[in-house]
Design an enzyme around this catalytic site. Structure first.
Site, short mmCIF file in Angstrom:
data_model
loop_
_atom_site.label_atom_id
_atom_site.label_comp_id
_atom_site.label_asym_id
_atom_site.label_seq_id
_atom_site.Cartn_x
_atom_site.Cartn_y
_atom_site.Cartn_z
N GLY A 141 -3.77 15.16 -41.82
CA GLY A 141 -2.76 15.44 -42.85
C GLY A 141 -1.69 16.40 -42.35
O GLY A 141 -0.58 16.41 -42.85
N GLY A 142 -2.07 17.21 -41.36
CA GLY A 142 -1.09 18.05 -40.67
C GLY A 142 -0.42 19.10 -41.54
O GLY A 142 -0.94 19.51 -42.58
N THR A 143 0.76 19.51 -41.09
CA THR A 143 1.51 20.59 -41.75
C THR A 143 1.78 20.27 -43.20
O THR A 143 1.56 21.09 -44.09
CB THR A 143 2.84 20.82 -41.01
OG1 THR A 143 2.55 21.25 -39.68
CG2 THR A 143 3.69 21.88 -41.70
N GLY B 202 17.56 28.82 -45.47
CA GLY B 202 17.42 27.37 -45.42
C GLY B 202 16.38 26.94 -46.44
O GLY B 202 16.10 27.65 -47.42
N HIS C 201 18.38 7.96 -72.99
CA HIS C 201 18.83 9.19 -73.63
C HIS C 201 17.69 9.76 -74.47
O HIS C 201 17.03 8.98 -75.18
CB HIS C 201 20.03 8.87 -74.54
CG HIS C 201 20.49 10.05 -75.34
ND1 HIS C 201 21.23 11.06 -74.78
CD2 HIS C 201 20.30 10.38 -76.64
CE1 HIS C 201 21.49 11.97 -75.72
NE2 HIS C 201 20.93 11.57 -76.85
P1 NAI Z 1 16.29 25.61 -41.87
O1 NAI Z 1 16.89 25.14 -40.60
O2 NAI Z 1 16.41 24.81 -43.11
O3 NAI Z 1 16.88 27.06 -42.23
C1 NAI Z 1 16.84 28.16 -41.35
C2 NAI Z 1 17.95 29.10 -41.75
O4 NAI Z 1 17.78 30.34 -41.05
C3 NAI Z 1 19.33 28.57 -41.39
O5 NAI Z 1 20.14 28.56 -42.53
C4 NAI Z 1 19.80 29.56 -40.33
O6 NAI Z 1 21.20 29.75 -40.37
C5 NAI Z 1 19.05 30.82 -40.69
N1 NAI Z 1 18.92 31.76 -39.57
C6 NAI Z 1 18.54 31.46 -38.30
N2 NAI Z 1 18.56 32.58 -37.54
C7 NAI Z 1 18.94 33.61 -38.33
C8 NAI Z 1 19.16 35.00 -38.12
N3 NAI Z 1 18.96 35.56 -36.93
N4 NAI Z 1 19.55 35.77 -39.17
C9 NAI Z 1 19.75 35.19 -40.40
N5 NAI Z 1 19.57 33.87 -40.64
C10 NAI Z 1 19.17 33.09 -39.62
O7 NAI Z 1 14.75 25.93 -41.51
P2 NAI Z 1 13.54 26.31 -42.44
O8 NAI Z 1 13.99 26.73 -43.79
O9 NAI Z 1 12.71 27.25 -41.64
O10 NAI Z 1 12.78 24.94 -42.61
C11 NAI Z 1 12.31 24.23 -41.45
C12 NAI Z 1 12.27 22.76 -41.72
O11 NAI Z 1 11.26 22.44 -42.63
C13 NAI Z 1 13.58 22.25 -42.26
O12 NAI Z 1 14.09 21.26 -41.42
C14 NAI Z 1 13.25 21.70 -43.60
O13 NAI Z 1 13.94 20.51 -43.85
C15 NAI Z 1 11.75 21.50 -43.56
N6 NAI Z 1 11.24 21.77 -44.90
C16 NAI Z 1 11.55 20.90 -45.90
C17 NAI Z 1 11.15 21.15 -47.18
C18 NAI Z 1 11.57 20.22 -48.26
O14 NAI Z 1 11.97 19.11 -47.98
N7 NAI Z 1 11.51 20.63 -49.52
C19 NAI Z 1 10.38 22.34 -47.53
C20 NAI Z 1 10.16 23.21 -46.41
C21 NAI Z 1 10.57 22.90 -45.15
#
Ligand code: NAI
Length: 463
Positions: free
Chosen positions: A44-46, A182, A440
């Site tokens: 199932g992983g992460t 993010g 609605h």
């Molecule tokens: P992310 O790439 O979405 O966001 C990381 C953020 O950190 C970016 O906005 C970046 O500009 C910022 N950042 C990087 N270095 C920094 C610094 N030194 N100081 C301040 N800000 C900095 O990565 P995130 O949120 O860690 O998620 C990882 C992956 O997991 C994503 O690709 C996401 O799509 C996926 N994910 C998806 C979910 C969903 O679909 N609901 C839920 C959780 C994760």
């Protein structure tokens, strides 16, 4: 050269049992292929154990807390007495446990050989599993996933943690700094705020959820500020000093921030190091496996799916790629998975959901004059008024042409992405969608209203 049928132990050997890997294994088995699935941790992983499922359970508990806290707004007398974190964990683990059990049952029922242990490539057709099991596949599918990134000089510990560590907390910290605005950053910020913590989000870019349309970022930032979450965009992290009693976070400008916990959410990196990929002829770029649109690595019989392939790091993209590869191996010539049609949902409060192009991307791809947009404010949507949520639906279309992007913000709006993805995926015109009756009072109606406005016949919207 891929293994011949005589040399092979299996038709397909899948390395990694997360979303991409297990979907591939299940589909391949369903298509009559013999399959081995290698996993060093938990099937199932992460997504199932540390990502999508447990974090969405946390977000649901957060929603319940908000409902109790805000009950008076709806005339209901209730008080929020506090958060019992161990009980939240029990609930969350119950959800994960049931799904894990179901998945194990599926793998068994489809007669996939499940091999527990750390595997690595030994040549393009062979996976060696610790304990010296050698699996030779006519096809090998790499699906080793991703892991949280951190920043140089930032040591993880009891005060500084990634999302993995945050899931292990046994109490709600008083003050949390979230580094990275993010997807993971805003989801955890939302949970901590709902659980009563004082939260500051630090994001280097000028806006939260920067991959989304700027209108969505603006609406989310407004909503977060209203919820009392401090948002520091355009703020670069400098250093963090963790002590036994807290952590001091320094930014390149401004006063340091004091917190009990620093949550690091600066992206996830691919797990591809030390697994023999390059020796087998696979090309890596910044650690990601380079593939073509059909998930081929360039080495015959060797495929890659999920978070190790550059693009959207989403479980459902991994599922789709895994299924795609199984069908491709079985000779079904499926249509490739296109990132632009993959729906995206961020489950913070309010939710942010989208599919297709942002307005800026559409203008860049098709020219300024060729793009029209419509924003429908949820203020005019009955169900959203009932729920007490604010937000919008934004539709991006080509002039006299199809819808190429849809963007939404609001409580529960993630559930609306299903219609949005059909509209974008089937290249529907607003006129087509406007002719369909939306129920609605639902939030779904807001999607219909936005399309009606674009079709020149707004009901509860201005043109
Ligand atoms: P992310 O790439 O979405 O966001 C990381 C953020 O950190 C970016 O906005 C970046 O500009 C910022 N950042 C990087 N270095 C920094 C610094 N030194 N100081 C301040 N800000 C900095 O990565 P995130 O949120 O860690 O998620 C990882 C992956 O997991 C994503 O690709 C996401 O799509 C996926 N994910 C998806 C979910 C969903 O679909 N609901 C839920 C959780 C994760």
């Amino acid at each position: 050269m891929p293994a011949t049928a005589a040399e092979a132990t299996h038709d397909v050997v899948v390395l990694g049992g997360g979303s991409g890997g297990y979907a591939c294994a299940l589909r391949a088995a369903e298509l009559g292929l013999t399959v081995a699935l290698v996993e060093k941790d938990l099937l199932g992983g992460t997504c199932l154990h540390r990502g999508c499922i447990p974090t969405k359970a946390l977000l649901h508990a957060a929603e319940v807390a908000d409902a109790a806290r805000d009950a008076g707004r709806f005339g209901v007398r209730a008080t929020l007495d506090g958060i019992d974190v161990p009980a939240v964990t029990t609930y969350r683990e119950g959800v994960v446990g049931r799904l894990h059990k179901g998945l194990q049952g599926l793998v068994k029922a489809r007669e996939v050989e499940y091999v527990e242990g750390a595997g690595r490539l030994d040549g393009p057709d062979t996976v060696v599993v610790v304990g010296d099991r050698r699996l030779v596949g006519r096809h090998v599918v790499l699906a080793t996933g991703s892991t949280p990134r951190t920043l140089p000089g930032l040591e993880l510990g009891p005060r500084v943690m990634t999302s993995d560590g945050a899931l292990g907390l046994d109490h709600v910290p008083d003050r949390v700094v979230v580094l990275g605005g993010g997807v993971i950053g805003v989801e955890f910020a939302s949970v901590f705020a709902s659980f009563g913590a004082e939260v500051t989000v630090v994001e280097a870019l000028p806006r939260l959820v920067a991959a989304e349309d700027p209108a969505s970022s603006a609406a989310l930032e407004r909503a977060f500020r209203k919820r009392g979450i401090t948002v520091r965009t355009g703020a670069r992290f400098a250093s963090a000093d963790a002590r036994e009693d807290g952590v001091t976070v320094r930014l390149e400008e401004g006063d340091p921030l004091e917190a009990d916990v620093l949550l690091v959410a600066v992206g996830r990196g691919p797990v591809t190091e030390g697994l023999g990929y390059e020796d087998a002829g696979v090309t890596l770029e910044r650690g990601f496996v380079v593939t073509d649109e059909r998930c081929r690595t360039g080495v015959e019989g060797l495929w890659a799916v999920g978070d190790i392939v550059p693009g959207l790091q989403l479980a459902h993209r991994g599922f789709a790629q895994g299924i795609f590869v199984a069908e491709e191996i079985a000779g079904l010539s499926p249509a490739p998975v296109v990132d632009a049609q993959v729906p995206r949902v961020t489950y913070c409060e309010p939710e942010v959901a989208s599919v297709g192009l942002t307005e800026a991307q559409a203008r860049e791809a098709h020219g300024d004059g060729a793009v029209e947009t419509q924003e429908y404010n949820l203020g005019g949507n009955g169900k959203s008024q009932i729920l007490g949520t604010q937000g919008f639906v934004k539709v991006v279309r080509l002039a006299d042409g199809p819808v190429v992007g849809m963007h939404m913000v609001g409580s529960r709006m993630g559930e609306q992405v299903g219609e949005a993805q059909l509209v974008v995926g089937w290249e529907a015109h607003p006129e087509d969608v406007a002719a369909l009756v939306h129920a609605h009072p639902t939030q779904n109606e807001a999607l219909g209203e936005a399309q009606m406005a674009l079709a020149g016949k707004p009901l509860h919207a201005h043109n």
